[in-house]
Design a protein around this motif. Structure first.
Motif, PDB file in Angstrom:
ATOM      1  N   SER B  33      47.793  29.724  20.920  1.00 59.80           N
ATOM      2  CA  SER B  33      47.453  30.869  20.550  1.00 59.80           C
ATOM      3  C   SER B  33      47.848  31.452  22.235  1.00 59.80           C
ATOM      4  CB  SER B  33      45.972  30.838  20.417  1.00 59.80           C
ATOM      5  OG  SER B  33      45.202  31.694  20.546  1.00 59.80           O
ATOM      6  N   GLU B 199      48.968  28.620   8.308  1.00 60.51           N
ATOM      7  CA  GLU B 199      49.185  28.653   9.687  1.00 60.51           C
ATOM      8  C   GLU B 199      49.827  27.614  10.626  1.00 60.51           C
ATOM      9  OE1 GLU B 199      44.362  30.085   9.905  1.00 60.51           O
ATOM     10  OE2 GLU B 199      45.878  32.410   9.953  1.00 60.51           O
ATOM     11  N   ASP B 200      49.781  26.591   9.390  1.00 62.86           N
ATOM     12  CA  ASP B 200      50.004  25.226  10.251  1.00 62.86           C
ATOM     13  C   ASP B 200      51.504  25.208  10.195  1.00 62.86           C
ATOM     14  OD1 ASP B 200      49.483  24.663   8.155  1.00 62.86           O
ATOM     15  OD2 ASP B 200      47.302  23.630   8.783  1.00 62.86           O
ATOM     16  N   HIS B 209      51.603  30.246  14.784  1.00 56.69           N
ATOM     17  CA  HIS B 209      50.274  29.828  15.177  1.00 56.69           C
ATOM     18  C   HIS B 209      49.015  30.751  14.318  1.00 56.69           C
ATOM     19  CE1 HIS B 209      47.751  26.983  17.032  1.00 56.69           C
ATOM     20  NE2 HIS B 209      47.002  28.513  18.050  1.00 56.69           N
ATOM     21  N   GLU B 213      43.556  28.203  14.359  1.00 53.26           N
ATOM     22  CA  GLU B 213      43.800  27.417  14.684  1.00 53.26           C
ATOM     23  C   GLU B 213      42.988  27.337  16.518  1.00 53.26           C
ATOM     24  OE1 GLU B 213      45.840  24.901  14.372  1.00 53.26           O
ATOM     25  OE2 GLU B 213      46.348  25.587  11.705  1.00 53.26           O
ATOM     26  N   VAL B 217      47.805  23.439  19.398  1.00 52.67           N
ATOM     27  CA  VAL B 217      48.190  21.988  18.996  1.00 52.67           C
ATOM     28  C   VAL B 217      49.375  21.392  18.775  1.00 52.67           C
ATOM     29  CG1 VAL B 217      48.302  24.015  16.760  1.00 52.67           C
ATOM     30  CG2 VAL B 217      46.667  21.658  16.448  1.00 52.67           C
ATOM     31  N   SER B 219      51.753  19.678  16.544  1.00 48.98           N
ATOM     32  CA  SER B 219      52.489  19.441  14.922  1.00 48.98           C
ATOM     33  C   SER B 219      53.596  18.938  14.602  1.00 48.98           C
ATOM     34  CB  SER B 219      52.300  20.775  13.543  1.00 48.98           C
ATOM     35  OG  SER B 219      51.199  21.003  14.349  1.00 48.98           O
ATOM     36  N   GLY B 274      47.582  18.765  15.246  1.00 54.28           N
ATOM     37  CA  GLY B 274      47.546  18.524  13.946  1.00 54.28           C
ATOM     38  C   GLY B 274      47.774  17.994  12.911  1.00 54.28           C
TER      39      GLY B 274
END
Lengths: 99, 456
Positions: B33, B199-200, B209, B213, B217, B219, B274
């Motif tokens: 973020s 979003e992920d 990102h 969230e 994270v 992923s 995530g």
């Protein structure tokens, strides 16, 4: 904040040796493993899909070298012996073959 | 054996999935973020972004390399996804936006990650000043960076389709193609136009990102078309029910491997885990092709009649298997059908078996959309916009993500080839319908949200 849901790694790994059978393979690989102070927990050999295969379960807890160094030593030893050596943490097999 | 809880067959099976069938973890993507980097001054903003990401993501390459070695599964890419830049640089001018993109590129260089995504804006309902600046900056930002990926969401089931944005994207894609003309218009390969963006998503070029969230994270995107292909090759003559079962089981195993890598990476990086994105993502390497799976299912050449049905079954079976394997499945999850990145697709495109029209039909039943499609350099921007609008309409009505990553290769005509190398591959220039879309795109405004948006 680390992930709490992941179980710590067991420290056990599977060493797989694939190639043609000849004198000294087990001795060579076992020596390399012993020199790293890694304990061999179990060992088996068989012919799988026409390849001569040896599989060892080893315990890395107490090893005096890093995973990377051990891998490099085993691969070098395997190359010298004319076989392919892989070492992988056991969790990858648990993940893919056990529910 | 006393300790060995696996059979030799199982161990060899895993090893040959990697060695022979090209199983890999396509990417570990860390989402970061950037909300706490915001500053009115662009230089301070860029410094804040640089400092935060280089601190949070400092260990990614190292951790990824050791996990790859310890588990014996290649991890192909390390990537970063950031908060959509239009949201954290609302006061920036287009020139300042380019500066931010260049900062992101520098970060990717310093950290030795493959791509950094999130040079993005969400304009499905309208534009903020920040969105306008970002869109205006896109061609220059993409031309002056190597690893920055951009995405623009121009539609959603809830908002409808912003046709003004669609019109602009056609122009932006043409400009980007022109600015990167001497590299096969590669700038366009780093730009995705979305409807219902997720979003992920850890996959590029569309990763960002999302605002929902947390701070950081981890992923993971798994791949493995080769593994699925090999599994169904061994089951010649199976009916569709049996085939679906085989694909499900294979997807389950691949996803479990992905989840293990993702969770272990998260633990080592000290960042929450995530999702696993269980996509079948092809590479241009032989034996790693989604097209070849469809052909093994029974279509003589991918793009032939029956392709959509085969793809629908494949996509659904992958999702079913994968969702049983992990509690946190997300992202795009499905089969990708990029043209230039898939050896079987490349061949079918070269021989004229697959067309843009068929690809569009396929996107209504699979993961994303028209992906890595190369079209003539003189394709009018309105035609590109209309292609985007068609895809977005499929996404909007069917409540799914659709995307367009299209490359009007400057100076190239139908039959020419464009080569990018690496994961981006190569592709022949495909023909587009010559009917004009000028009036349609000239209308502007917004296609209203469909009835299916009213779910409350």
């Amino acid at each position: 904040m680390a992930d709490k849901t992941v179980a710590p790694l067991s420290g056990r790994a599977i060493v797989t040796i694939i190639g043609s059978d000849k004198v000294g393979i087990i001795a060579g690989i076992s020596t390399a493993i012993a020199e790293a102070e890694v304990n061999i927990l179990d060992i088996s050999q068989s012919v799988l899909r026409e390849f001569f295969t040896m599989i060892m379960m080893v315990d890395l807890n107490g090893a005096k070298v890093s995973f990377e160094e051990l891998t490099n030593q085993l691969v070098a030893k395997g190359t010298a012996l004319g076989v392919r050596v892989e070492i992988q943490r056991e969790e990858i097999f648990t993940a893919m073959h056990r529910i | 054996m006393r300790h060995l809880s696996f059979s030799g067959e199982e161990i060899i099976d895993t090893i040959s999935m990697v060695r022979a069938a090209k199983l890999d973890i396509r990417t570990i993507t860390i989402g970061v973020s950037l909300f706490d980097c915001v500053d009115a001054d662009c230089d301070t903003l860029c410094n804040n972004i640089f400092n935060k990401i280089t601190h949070k993501v400092r260990d990614l390459s190292k951790v990824s390399a050791s996990l790859s070695q310890e588990f014996g599964v290649p991890i192909v890419n390390n990537r970063i996804a950031v908060t959509p830049v239009s949201l954290i640089a609302g006061k920036s001018t287009p020139d300042e936006m380019v500066k931010i993109a260049q900062t992101l590129d520098r970060i990717a260089d310093v950290l030795k990650v493959d791509f950094i995504g999130g040079f993005s804006a969400h304009v499905e309902k309208g534009f903020t000043e920040g969105d306008r600046s970002l869109l205006a900056a896109l061609p220059q930002a993409l031309a002056s960076t190597k690893r920055v990926c951009a995405s623009v969401n121009i539609g959603s089931t809830r908002a409808g389709i912003n046709m003004d944005a669609v019109a602009q994207m056609g122009e932006i894609i043409v400009k980007t193609a022109a600015l990167t003309a001497n590299e096969g218009s590669i700038g366009c390969a780093k730009l995705v136009v979305f409807c219902n963006a997720v979003e992920d998503n850890p996959f590029m070029a569309g990763a960002f990102h999302g605002v929902s969230e947390g701070d950081c994270v981890v992923s993971v995107g798994v791949s493995g078309p080769g593994v699925v292909l090999r599994a169904i090759q061994e089951a010649r003559g199976a009916d569709f029910g049996e085939l679906a079962a085989i694909i499900r089981q294979t997807a389950f195993r691949i996803t479990r491997a992905g989840e293990l890598v993702g969770r272990t990476a998260a633990a080592r990086l000290g960042i929450p885990f995530g999702i696993v994105d269980l996509s079948l993502a092809p590479t241009p390497v032989e034996g790693d092709s989604v097209a070849r799976i469809l052909e093994e299912i029974g279509v003589e050449h991918v793009g032939g009649h029956g392709t959509t049905a085969a793809l629908a079954m494949l996509n659904d079976a992958v999702k079913k298997g994968g969702s049983m394997a992990s509690s946190n499945v997300g992202g795009l999850s499905g089969a990708f059908i990029p043209v230039s990145e898939d050896e079987g697709m490349i061949e079918a495109a070269a021989n004229g078996y697959i067309t843009i029209d068929k690809l569009e039909a396929m996107t209504s039943v699979c993961s994303v959309g028209l992906d890595m499609v190369v079209v003539p350099g003189d394709t009018p921007p309105q035609t590109l916009s209309a292609i985007i609008a068609d895809e977005a309409a499929i996404g909007m009505i069917n409540k799914k993500t659709t995307a367009v990553r299209i490359i009007p290769a400057a100076g190239k005509k139908v039959g020419d080839w464009v080569e990018y190398g690496g994961l981006l591959g190569k592709a022949p220039v495909m023909p587009v319908n010559r009917s004009s879309a000028e009036r349609l795109i000239g209308r502007g405004g917004r296609i209203p949200a469909p009835l299916s948006a009213l779910t409350n």
